[in-house]
Design a protein around this motif. Structure first.
Motif, PDB file in Angstrom:
ATOM      1  N   PHE A 107      -4.699   1.114   5.241  1.00  0.00           N
ATOM      2  CA  PHE A 107      -4.782  -0.348   5.274  1.00  0.00           C
ATOM      3  C   PHE A 107      -3.429  -0.984   5.566  1.00  0.00           C
ATOM      4  O   PHE A 107      -3.336  -1.977   6.288  1.00  0.00           O
ATOM      5  N   SER A 108      -2.374  -0.423   5.034  1.00  0.00           N
ATOM      6  CA  SER A 108      -1.034  -0.944   5.300  1.00  0.00           C
ATOM      7  C   SER A 108      -0.687  -0.842   6.784  1.00  0.00           C
ATOM      8  O   SER A 108      -0.097  -1.763   7.364  1.00  0.00           O
ATOM      9  N   GLU A 136      -6.412  -0.486  -6.510  1.00  0.00           N
ATOM     10  CA  GLU A 136      -5.211  -0.516  -7.353  1.00  0.00           C
ATOM     11  C   GLU A 136      -4.289  -1.640  -6.896  1.00  0.00           C
ATOM     12  O   GLU A 136      -4.011  -1.785  -5.708  1.00  0.00           O
ATOM     13  N   VAL A 137      -3.847  -2.463  -7.838  1.00  0.00           N
ATOM     14  CA  VAL A 137      -3.130  -3.696  -7.510  1.00  0.00           C
ATOM     15  C   VAL A 137      -1.813  -3.435  -6.785  1.00  0.00           C
ATOM     16  O   VAL A 137      -1.493  -4.084  -5.789  1.00  0.00           O
ATOM     17  N   GLN A 138      -1.019  -2.486  -7.263  1.00  0.00           N
ATOM     18  CA  GLN A 138       0.278  -2.240  -6.641  1.00  0.00           C
ATOM     19  C   GLN A 138       0.127  -1.777  -5.201  1.00  0.00           C
ATOM     20  O   GLN A 138       0.918  -2.160  -4.331  1.00  0.00           O
ATOM     21  N   SER A 139      -0.895  -0.961  -4.919  1.00  0.00           N
ATOM     22  CA  SER A 139      -1.134  -0.524  -3.538  1.00  0.00           C
ATOM     23  C   SER A 139      -1.476  -1.709  -2.645  1.00  0.00           C
ATOM     24  O   SER A 139      -1.033  -1.782  -1.494  1.00  0.00           O
ATOM     25  N   LEU A 140      -2.260  -2.640  -3.176  1.00  0.00           N
ATOM     26  CA  LEU A 140      -2.583  -3.853  -2.420  1.00  0.00           C
ATOM     27  C   LEU A 140      -1.325  -4.669  -2.148  1.00  0.00           C
ATOM     28  O   LEU A 140      -1.110  -5.158  -1.040  1.00  0.00           O
ATOM     29  N   GLY A 145       2.150  -7.427   0.971  1.00  0.00           N
ATOM     30  CA  GLY A 145       3.457  -8.083   0.874  1.00  0.00           C
ATOM     31  C   GLY A 145       3.347  -9.438   0.205  1.00  0.00           C
ATOM     32  O   GLY A 145       2.471  -9.680  -0.629  1.00  0.00           O
ATOM     33  N   ASN A 146       4.230 -10.354   0.576  1.00  0.00           N
ATOM     34  CA  ASN A 146       4.223 -11.693  -0.007  1.00  0.00           C
ATOM     35  C   ASN A 146       2.991 -12.464   0.448  1.00  0.00           C
ATOM     36  O   ASN A 146       2.465 -12.244   1.538  1.00  0.00           O
ATOM     37  N   LYS A 166       1.068 -10.471 -12.118  1.00  0.00           N
ATOM     38  CA  LYS A 166       2.374  -9.837 -12.274  1.00  0.00           C
ATOM     39  C   LYS A 166       2.912  -9.337 -10.940  1.00  0.00           C
ATOM     40  O   LYS A 166       4.093  -9.516 -10.624  1.00  0.00           O
ATOM     41  N   ARG A 167       2.049  -8.692 -10.142  1.00  0.00           N
ATOM     42  CA  ARG A 167       2.495  -8.095  -8.884  1.00  0.00           C
ATOM     43  C   ARG A 167       2.653  -9.140  -7.782  1.00  0.00           C
ATOM     44  O   ARG A 167       3.636  -9.134  -7.050  1.00  0.00           O
TER      45      ARG A 167
END
Length: 319
Positions: A107-108, A136-140, A145-146, A166-167
């Motif tokens: 996806f990235s 998973e939130v961090q992977s998203l 990105g921003n 948080k992320r």
């Protein structure tokens, strides 16, 4: 059987001319063929004005270019794993057409490729919906990105929503369907941030209203006429210096007394022509509008209109 067309055997100026007459999803498909095809599509200089990402049981990527858009789905195949760091195919919305890259994309990779060929300069808007906990939130966050706008679903767990906040911690605009925090001080950390817009669907106190440091705010849960009256008096004395527009509602199942709403507040009527201009400029509908001033001379208007059992109130600062 469709006949093939030897597009890349043509001179480059002819290829570019052909590409200019293709749909965006066709350009995306062609850009995945080779380094040369990617370069030629990029050379068209197409610029995405907005990118919207919706995360639920699937990930939907909406890319708007000019007055048109195309939409890609990811992970809509139940056999595909939830790990977005693994390769995945894209599916064109409505047509159920699979789009694959010549080398496996996760996806990235898809995000980076689309950003490149369509000059996605503006950060995307991201909405979380029911089923988003699959990812998973961090992977998203690493892939997206921003963000410019973040909407957090009331259908996800509080634990997941707190991780999202948080992320994805620096959006210009935030919409929160439910307060996931146990302690009032945690949600108040969001109120004091300098957003362009914040929308909160949660019971709010006068302290919450006075802590708001955003330019625009929507409180989706009703307040009381006395609480709004107290807020206005604090604003007159200098609170909420960044505020430009606050929208809220008052439950009028009992009654609303205009004298209570504006008790102790000096206000004047606004000429009809000026009322119409203010409402049009701020995209509001109102039945009544009055003007007030704070101690430093800044003017604001209070615009109200009744819809069923609610009184919609718009507090608009005039700069």
């Amino acid at each position: 059987m469709e006949r093939s067309f030897p597009l890349f055997r043509l001179p480059e100026n002819v290829i570019v001319h052909v590409l200019q007459n293709m749909d965006f999803d066709q350009l995306l498909t062609i850009s995945l063929v080779s380094t040369k095809s990617k370069r030629l599509v990029t050379s068209l200089g197409l610029r995405a004005c907005d990118v919207f990402i919706e995360i639920s049981r699937v990930i939907s990527l909406n890319v708007e270019i000019g007055g048109s858009r195309f939409v890609l789905y990811f992970y809509n195949d139940s056999n595909v794993q939830n790990d977005i760091t693994l390769p995945v195919d894209a599916f064109l919305r409505f047509e159920c057409k699979r789009i694959q890259s010549s080398t496996p994309f996760n996806f990235s990779d898809w995000m980076n490729h689309i950003r490149t060929i369509f000059f996605c300069i503006k950060s995307p808007s991201v909405n979380f919906y029911r089923g988003c906990e699959r990812f998973e939130v961090q992977s998203l966050k690493d892939a997206i990105g921003n963000v410019n706008y973040l909407s957090v679903s009331s259908k996800a767990t509080d634990v997941y929503n707190k991780e999202v906040l948080k992320r994805f911690n620096a959006p210009n605009e935030l919409s929160l369907e439910r307060n996931p925090f146990d302690e009032a001080c945690e949600i108040q950390k969001l109120f004091i941030q300098s957003f362009e817009f914040i929308g909160i669907d949660n019971v709010h106190s006068l302290d919450d209203m006075l802590l708001v440091n955003s330019e625009k705010v929507n409180f989706y849960r009703p307040t009381t006429q006395k609480q709004f009256n107290r807020f206005v008096k604090h604003w007159i004395r200098g609170s909420n210096p960044r505020l430009q527009h606050m929208s809220l509602s008052i439950d009028i199942t009992d009654s609303v007394d205009r004298e209570v709403l504006l008790k102790g507040i000096e206000c004047v009527g606004v000429p009809e022509e000026e009322q119409l201009k203010i409402c049009q400029n701020n995209d509001v509908v109102c039945d009544h509008l009055v003007q007030i001033k704070r101690e430093d001379g800044t003017s604001a208007v209070i615009a109200v209109n009744r819809i069923e059992v609610f009184l919609n109130v718009h507090f608009i600062v005039l700069y």
